[in-house]
Design an enzyme around this catalytic site. Structure first.
Site, PDB file in Angstrom:
ATOM      1  N   CYS A  90      41.325  50.107  44.532  1.00  0.00           N
ATOM      2  CA  CYS A  90      39.711  50.982  44.024  1.00  0.00           C
ATOM      3  C   CYS A  90      38.570  50.278  45.172  1.00  0.00           C
ATOM      4  O   CYS A  90      37.604  51.240  45.160  1.00  0.00           O
ATOM      5  CB  CYS A  90      39.426  50.043  43.258  1.00  0.00           C
ATOM      6  SG  CYS A  90      40.606  50.347  41.513  1.00  0.00           S
ATOM      7  N   HIS A 342      33.892  55.373  38.474  1.00  0.00           N
ATOM      8  CA  HIS A 342      34.567  55.137  39.137  1.00  0.00           C
ATOM      9  C   HIS A 342      35.881  56.581  40.185  1.00  0.00           C
ATOM     10  O   HIS A 342      36.521  55.833  39.346  1.00  0.00           O
ATOM     11  CB  HIS A 342      35.388  53.701  39.052  1.00  0.00           C
ATOM     12  CG  HIS A 342      36.054  53.138  39.440  1.00  0.00           C
ATOM     13  ND1 HIS A 342      35.838  52.990  41.205  1.00  0.00           N
ATOM     14  CD2 HIS A 342      36.774  51.872  39.126  1.00  0.00           C
ATOM     15  CE1 HIS A 342      36.979  51.946  41.306  1.00  0.00           C
ATOM     16  NE2 HIS A 342      37.538  51.263  40.327  1.00  0.00           N
ATOM     17  N   CYS A 372      36.668  44.569  42.887  1.00  0.00           N
ATOM     18  CA  CYS A 372      38.044  44.106  42.618  1.00  0.00           C
ATOM     19  C   CYS A 372      39.454  45.188  42.704  1.00  0.00           C
ATOM     20  O   CYS A 372      39.079  46.458  43.047  1.00  0.00           O
ATOM     21  CB  CYS A 372      38.313  43.916  41.045  1.00  0.00           C
ATOM     22  SG  CYS A 372      37.512  45.093  39.762  1.00  0.00           S
TER      23      CYS A 372
END
Length: 396
Positions: A90, A342, A372
C-alpha cells in the site's frame, strides 16, 4: 546534501469498483497524471530524469512494467524518459516519493516524477496470486517462511482486528470514525477543496472529476446496520477502505531545477523514514515509524500541522492517534480512504496531493504522511510548506 522540493501534486478522482474509471486502461490512467504534472509545472518533458511508479497488482494490464508503459502512453514525455515500477504494497507510491527525493538529494538527478496507479476493477486485488495457486503452480508461503512463522497466514484484515483488540476499540468506535471520514469528505468536496489536486479524466467524452465512493447520506444508523466481516471481530466493510481505481503523481525537483526552470515549490521534503516490524499484526508499524521520523527530524507531534494516515481499516488511524497523542482535528481533515477509496499503489502520491494542497491552503508549516503496508512495513514522509510565513502570520 541537496534539498528536494515538491512542485506539483495531482490525482484522479477515486473511481468505485465497476464505476466510471473502470473503462480506462491503467496505463492510460497513469499517463494522464504524468502529463498533468508536466503541463501544470510548465517544465519540458525532456527535463524529467526518471519516473518511479508504484503499483501493487502487477499482472494483466498492469504487468510488463506499467510505469514505463505509462511514459510511452503519455503525450508530454519523450520515449527517452526512463521509468521503473515498484511494489511496497500500500505504500508503493509513497516509497516512489522517497526514492525520487533520495535521487534528488543525492545530486544524481534533478527532476523525478513519483507516481502510482491501480485499477482494482480491471486487475482485482489478489488476482496475481490466485491465477497460479488455483492452477497448483506454487504456494503462498515458502518453506523458509513456514519454518519461521508456522501455521500463520499473513492477513491485513486479521492484523487490523488484532489492533482493535489491543487498543480496546469497539464496533461503535470504528463506526463513529468511519462516519466522520465520509462527513469530512462531503464537506471537502462541497467546499471545492479537491479542485487543485484532481485531474479530470475523460470518460465517454465527458470529464470525470468527482470521488465516487463518498456516501453523502452516511449515518450512524446506516453504519450500525453493516454486517461484521467476522463473527468475533468488530470491523465491517463500512470501517474498511474502499476498493478504488485511480492514479496520482508528484513532481520532485532539486533547488537547481527550481532556478533553471523558474519553478515555484509547494513544499520541501524534510524527512524520509521507512521501518519494519511485526508481519503478523502488520498494520501497527506506522505508530513506531512516526516516532522514529519525528526523532530524526528533531520535531514533536505538536509541531505537525496536518497528518495523513491511510485509512486501510479504521483501527489503524485510531491506534495512531492514541499512540502519538496527536490532535484528531488535524488528522485526515478532508476524509480518508474509508470515504475516498484506497487505490493501493496510487495511494501514497494520492495522499501527498491532498496533504500538500491542504497544508498550503491552511498556511501550516509541517505535514506528516504515513502508510501501513503488507508485511509490517511503514513509510513516513514529513514535508514543510514553502509558503509558511511564521507563527505570527499563521495566527493572523
Amino acid at each position: 546534501m541537496a534539498e528536494a522540493y515538491i512542485v506539483e501534486a495531482v490525482r484522479t478522482a477515486g473511481g468505485r469498483r465497476g464505476g466510471k474509471l473502470a473503462g480506462v486502461h491503467p496505463v492510460d490512467l497513469a499517463a494522464q497524471v504524468l502529463d498533468a504534472v508536466i503541463e501544470r509545472s510548465g517544465i519540458p518533458g525532456e527535463a524529467v530524469d526518471d519516473v518511479v511508479m508504484g503499483c501493487v497488482s502487477q499482472g494483466g494490464e498492469q504487468a510488463g512494467q506499467v510505469g514505463r508503459n505509462a511514459v510511452l502512453a503519455a503525450k508530454k514525455l519523450p520515449q527517452s524518459t526512463p521509468a521503473v515500477t515498484i511494489d511496497r504494497q500500500c505504500g508503493s507510491s509513497q516509497q516512489a516519493i522517497q526514492f525520487a527525493a533520495q535521487a534528488v538529494m543525492s545530486g544524481t538527478q534533478d527532476v523525478v516524477i513519483a507516481a502510482g496507479v491501480e485499477s482494482m476493477t480491471r486487475v482485482p486485488m489478489g488476482s496475481t496470486f490466485k491465477l497460479f495457486y488455483d492452477a497448483g503452480l506454487g504456494k503462498n508461503k515458502s518453506p523458509g517462511l513456514e519454518e519461521k512463522y508456522p501455521n500463520i497466514q499473513f492477513s491485513q484484515f486479521a492484523g487490523a482486528e488484532m489492533i482493535a483488540k489491543k487498543f480496546g476499540f469497539t464496533r461503535e468506535d470504528l463506526d463513529d470514525y468511519s462516519l466522520k471520514s465520509h462527513q469530512k469528505a462531503v464537506a471537502a468536496t462541497q467546499g471545492g477543496k479537491f479542485k487543485d489536486e484532481i485531474v479530470p479524466v475523460t470518460v465517454d467524452g465527458e470529464p470525470h472529476g468527482s470521488d465516487e465512493g463518498i456516501r453523502y447520506d452516511a449515518s450512524a444508523e446506516g453504519m450500525a446496520g453493516v454486517k461484521k466481516l467476522s463473527e468475533t471481530g468488530v470491523i465491517t466493510a463500512a470501517s474498511s477502505s474502499q476498493i478504488c481505481d485511480g492514479a496520482s503523481a508528484v513532481l520532485i525537483v532539486s533547488g537547481e531545477a527550481l532556478a533553471k526552470y523558474g519553478l515555484k515549490p509547494l513544499a520541501k521534503i524534510v524527512n524520509l523514514t521507512v521501518t519494519a516490524g511485526d508481519p503478523v499484526v502488520m498494520l501497527e508499524e506506522p505508530l513506531y515509524a512516526t516516532d522514529k521520523a519525528l526523532s530524526r527530524a528533531g520535531l514533536k507531534i505538536e509541531d505537525i500541522d496536518l497528518y495523513e494516515v491511510n485509512e486501510a481499516f479504521a483501527p489503524v488511524p485510531l491506534a495512531w492517534l492514541k499512540h502519538t497523542g496527536a490532535d484528531p482535528q488535524k488528522l485526515n481533515v478532508n476524509g480518508g480512504a474509508i470515504a475516498l477509496g484506497h487505490p493501493l499503489g496510487a495511494s501514497g502520491t494520492k495522499l501527498m496531493a491532498t496533504l500538500v494542497h491542504e497544508l498550503k491552503r491552511r498556511g501550516g508549516r509541517y505535514g506528516l504522511q504515513t502508510m501501513c503496508e503488507g508485511g509490517g512495513v511503514a513509510n513516513v514522509t514529513i514535508i514543510e510548506n514553502c509558503d509558511w510565513q511564521g507563527e505570527d502570520a499563521k495566527a493572523a
